[in-house]
Design an enzyme around this catalytic site. Structure first.
Site, PDB file in Angstrom:
ATOM      1  N   LYS A  21      18.866  79.801  57.938  1.00 16.18           N
ATOM      2  CA  LYS A  21      18.354  80.761  57.004  1.00 16.18           C
ATOM      3  C   LYS A  21      17.300  81.296  57.306  1.00 16.18           C
ATOM      4  O   LYS A  21      16.064  81.218  57.017  1.00 16.18           O
ATOM      5  CB  LYS A  21      17.850  79.627  55.747  1.00 16.18           C
ATOM      6  CG  LYS A  21      17.577  80.300  54.366  1.00 16.18           C
ATOM      7  CD  LYS A  21      18.787  80.608  53.613  1.00 16.18           C
ATOM      8  CE  LYS A  21      18.261  81.446  52.555  1.00 16.18           C
ATOM      9  NZ  LYS A  21      19.268  82.283  51.788  1.00 16.18           N
ATOM     10  N   ASP A  47      23.766  80.126  52.804  1.00 13.37           N
ATOM     11  CA  ASP A  47      24.353  80.382  51.494  1.00 13.37           C
ATOM     12  C   ASP A  47      25.853  81.198  51.374  1.00 13.37           C
ATOM     13  O   ASP A  47      26.765  81.030  50.940  1.00 13.37           O
ATOM     14  CB  ASP A  47      23.382  81.423  50.605  1.00 13.37           C
ATOM     15  CG  ASP A  47      22.723  82.315  51.475  1.00 13.37           C
ATOM     16  OD1 ASP A  47      22.800  82.202  52.712  1.00 13.37           O
ATOM     17  OD2 ASP A  47      22.007  83.146  50.612  1.00 13.37           O
ATOM     18  N   TYR A  80      14.626  66.123  56.865  1.00 16.57           N
ATOM     19  CA  TYR A  80      15.047  65.098  56.401  1.00 16.57           C
ATOM     20  C   TYR A  80      13.767  63.695  57.077  1.00 16.57           C
ATOM     21  O   TYR A  80      13.594  62.757  56.735  1.00 16.57           O
ATOM     22  CB  TYR A  80      16.276  64.262  56.911  1.00 16.57           C
ATOM     23  CG  TYR A  80      17.423  65.028  56.132  1.00 16.57           C
ATOM     24  CD1 TYR A  80      17.031  65.819  54.864  1.00 16.57           C
ATOM     25  CD2 TYR A  80      18.724  64.442  56.139  1.00 16.57           C
ATOM     26  CE1 TYR A  80      18.227  66.254  54.127  1.00 16.57           C
ATOM     27  CE2 TYR A  80      19.588  65.191  55.353  1.00 16.57           C
ATOM     28  CZ  TYR A  80      19.487  65.808  54.299  1.00 16.57           C
ATOM     29  OH  TYR A  80      20.433  66.511  53.563  1.00 16.57           O
ATOM     30  N   ASP A 130      30.352  68.029  53.664  1.00 14.49           N
ATOM     31  CA  ASP A 130      30.883  67.272  52.651  1.00 14.49           C
ATOM     32  C   ASP A 130      31.772  68.466  51.909  1.00 14.49           C
ATOM     33  O   ASP A 130      33.015  67.837  51.601  1.00 14.49           O
ATOM     34  CB  ASP A 130      29.991  66.850  51.609  1.00 14.49           C
ATOM     35  CG  ASP A 130      29.792  65.313  52.043  1.00 14.49           C
ATOM     36  OD1 ASP A 130      29.894  64.919  53.069  1.00 14.49           O
ATOM     37  OD2 ASP A 130      29.282  64.606  51.141  1.00 14.49           O
ATOM     38  N   ASP A 182      24.722  68.440  56.300  1.00 15.41           N
ATOM     39  CA  ASP A 182      25.037  67.475  55.282  1.00 15.41           C
ATOM     40  C   ASP A 182      25.713  67.902  54.213  1.00 15.41           C
ATOM     41  O   ASP A 182      26.751  67.233  53.854  1.00 15.41           O
ATOM     42  CB  ASP A 182      23.573  66.867  54.815  1.00 15.41           C
ATOM     43  CG  ASP A 182      23.826  65.720  54.015  1.00 15.41           C
ATOM     44  OD1 ASP A 182      24.999  65.161  53.901  1.00 15.41           O
ATOM     45  OD2 ASP A 182      22.727  65.247  53.573  1.00 15.41           O
TER      46      ASP A 182
END
Ligand code: NAD
Length: 355
Positions: A190, A222, A135, A250, A246
């Site tokens: 990952k 994943d 980001y 959620d 992020d």
């Protein structure tokens, strides 16, 4: 202990006043000072994060924040919009560690979109790094593709990166949070594909040597996404980078199905923090006295646990919230047939009575 109280806009003042009522009922003396922020800051001082408000937040041991934003400020230029206040506070206070619990009280199991047996009693904590990762990494932009089958075409690109110190400090936050809970930490990465996250995994493993009482495991993002909807109760604390956090936080929040119930904390390197409900200013119900104050009351409990070292008082508040839910009291957002509908202030009063 000094607490900066920043109610903000919309339902912010209504819900924060309930949390202040609960703090005042604990039988301890906290120094609390209130200042305007967001649209309220713009109205009072011409800026969403007035200098005086920022100075108060910096001087305090912790910040209790309501919510900011209202459609009426949508036409203001971006730096003057209410939402800039929260970004300014994060940046100025160095708040890099985002703690988002997802708790589903058994009484509210029907509010989730998942089967009650999968989520009832869920109590997990997601620790998300907040100021690094893809980001914020440079360089980024749109350029001419330098090679490969699409050479010469335009391409968009970003840079994923984490400095060692950035990983170490969020790992410390996560291990310490795990020590205060079930002593189990899952680091989500990952590492099978990304250099950045192989490095992340190595550093988290190294920091683990300082926390032998916490059990650490590693999981690819994943698989973590799948496990969160398959068997979310097997997690205790999850730590991950900005982008994975992020998305996963959620998803975890929606497991509970009730946005009015979810607190959050953003911490700096010394466990000073900003505490706020996960939801926004809900302008559609502001002033009606029906907003659910429990996310803010639970945020105050997190503040006691993580910044003010008052774990027992935090436990008291969380038990009081459980008790009012068990009594069948519900604000309209979590109301179900057979329960008793109450307003914002009545819910706050009920938590005080339960304390
Ligand atoms: P929101 O979270 O404010 O509201 C979404 C829905 O949930 C609405 O129907 C609202 O009535 C309901 N809701 C939210 N909190 C509730 C509560 N405590 N009790 C009962 N119902 C509740 O999100 P939105 O509508 O997308 O945004 C409204 C404003 O809030 C916007 O200006 C947005 O920018 C701002 N916002 C601020 C923050 C923050 O301050 N950190 C976070 C998100 C959104």
């Amino acid at each position: 202990m000094k607490i900066a109280i920043l109610p903000g806009d919309g339902i912010g003042p209504e819900i924060v006043s309930q949390a202040v009522k609960v703090l005042n009922a604990l039988g301890e003396t906290f120094e609390m000072e209130t200042a305007p922020v967001g649209g309220a800051g713009y109205e009072a001082k011409g800026h969403p994060l007035p200098e005086e408000t920022l100075a108060l937040a910096k001087a305090a041991d912790a910040v209790l924040f309501g919510a900011v934003g209202d459609w009426k400020y949508d036409t203001l230029e971006r730096p003057l919009r209410p939402e800039q206040a929260i970004l300014g506070l994060r940046k100025n206070l160095g708040l890099f560690g985002n703690l988002r619990p997802a708790i589903l009280y058994p009484e509210l199991a029907g509010a989730s979109t998942l089967k009650p047996e999968v989520v009832s009693g869920l109590d997990i904590l997601i620790v998300r790094e907040l100021t690094g990762d893809i980001y914020f990494g440079q360089p980024r932009g749109v350029r001419e593709c330098p090679d490969g089958p699409f050479k010469g075409q335009r391409e968009g690109f970003d840079t994923m990166r984490y400095a060692e110190g950035e990983i170490r400090r969020i790992a410390h936050v996560a291990f310490q949070a795990a020590q205060k809970r079930g002593k189990r930490l899952t680091s989500v990465d990952k590492a099978n594909v990304l250099e950045t996250f192989q490095f992340w995994k190595d550093i988290v493993t190294d920091v683990h040597r300082e926390y032998p009482d916490v059990a650490l495991d590693h999981m690819y993002v994943d698989n973590a996404a799948m496990q969160l909807v398959r068997a979310p109760k097997k997690f205790d604390v999850i730590v991950t980078g900005n982008m994975f956090g992020d998305i996963l936080s959620d998803a975890a929040a929606m497991l509970t199905g009730s946005i009015g119930m979810l607190p959050s904390a953003s911490l700096d390197a010394n466990n000073k923090g900003l505490y706020e409900p996960s939801h926004g200013s809900a302008p559609d119900i502001a002033g009606k006295g029906i907003a659910n104050p429990l996310a803010t009351i639970l945020s105050a409990a997190m503040m006691l646990r993580y910044s003010l070292n008052r774990a027992e008082q935090a436990d008291r508040i969380e038990s009081a919230v459980k008790k009012v839910l068990a009594q069948g009291l519900r604000t309209p957002d979590i109301y179900q047939e057979g329960t008793t509908k109450v307003g914002t202030a009545q819910m706050g009063d009920a938590v005080v009575a339960a304390l």
